[in-house]
Design an enzyme around this catalytic site. Structure first.
Site: not given
Length: 303
Positions: A174-176
């Site tokens: 996951f990331c922003t």
């Protein structure tokens, strides 16, 4: 109230430079501020303005080659979160430094926010946060692995050193907003990892849709605009920005002996030499003078 639009789209722009001027002109005329990156691989950025202006920008980008139906996320800010508008030409819209990585060819399995909790709670799943260390420091998911990278360029090397830790594991990343996972999942697939997943729409979409009482997220999510951080419901968080090192700080961190407005915080007190700090102090004086004139200082950032 300002509308904030975070967007990215991987496509092929044969001539990104030809796209830049009309895009910048539209944003300037419409009072939109923020930053957009253009490269042969697509577009990425976050901008803010009136809802009508943002709608016009979305329509314009939707008409660019290969961008029909592109993904974007809207939120709000009580103050204008950017000082100016920039449209830059880059080699990559998110820099990984891996020329063979191509998200248009293949990416991991998208996981909707509603299904994310079940996936990352499974015992055979390793959860990896692909963001930088200062982002992870203020919030992340339960049990997530922090690679402790200072830039996305470091991720491939980190994976090469640590890949044996994840043998026989499914990988959830996951990331922003999702863009880093487009590249990192393609990279892992090229490394022979078969079961790769990533959070669709990133942390921002999860925080927008997931009720706080059901959430496995703890803390705030760092965002690259004047809000600095957001929480559940994409409500503005408590963080400020140290304008020397560009890392998030809490209001209470101002009481730390290392804090000097615009010059240092407890995270960067040993990072800069005296000459650099004096430049920071001069910049801070210019900011104060601009405020006294009722203007906004738009000088170059250091840090």
């Amino acid at each position: 109230m300002f509308t904030v639009c975070a967007l990215y789209h991987f496509t092929t722009f044969e001539d990104p430079a030809a796209i830049r001027a009309p895009l910048l002109d539209l944003c300037t005329r419409s009072g939109i501020t923020g930053s957009l990156l253009l490269a042969r691989e697509g577009i990425n950025g976050t901008v803010a303005g009136s809802r009508g202006a943002i709608d016009a920008l979305i329509a314009h980008i939707d008409g660019l080659p290969g961008c029909k139906g592109f993904d974007y996320k809207l939120s709000t800010a009580t103050e204008q979160p950017f000082g100016r508008m920039k449209v830059r030409l880059k080699r990559e819209i998110v820099t990984m430094g891996q020329p063979d990585v191509n998200p248009r060819a293949a990416v991991g399995h998208y996981v909707e926010p509603a299904d994310w909790n079940a996936l990352i709670s499974a015992p055979d799943v390793a959860v990896i946060d692909t963001r930088n260390d200062y982002e992870v420091a203020i919030g992340t998911f339960d049990g997530a692995v922090d690679p402790q990278t200072t830039s996305f360029r470091e991720f491939p090397e980190w994976w090469d050193r640590n890949k044996d830790r994840f043998h026989n594991k499914r990988i959830a990343m996951f990331c922003t907003g999702g863009i880093r996972c487009e590249k990192s999942t393609n990279f892992l697939m090229q490394q022979g990892v078969e079961d790769v997943f990533h959070l669709k729409g990133g942390i921002l979409k999860y925080l927008e849709e997931m009720p706080s009482e059901e959430s496995l997220w703890h803390g705030e999510c760092f965002v690259f605009d004047g809000r600095v951080s957001v929480g559940h419901g994409l409500q503005e968080g408590p963080h400020e920005l140290c304008h020397a090192c560009r890392r998030p700080i809490l209001p209470s961190d101002r009481d730390h002996p290392a804090f000097e407005e615009g010059v240092s915080c407890h995270q960067c007190i040993d990072q800069f030499d005296d000459a650099r700090r004096e430049r920071f102090r001069e910049r801070q004086r210019q900011i104060k003078l601009a405020k006294q004139r009722g203007a906004r200082h738009l000088g170059p950032r250091e840090g």
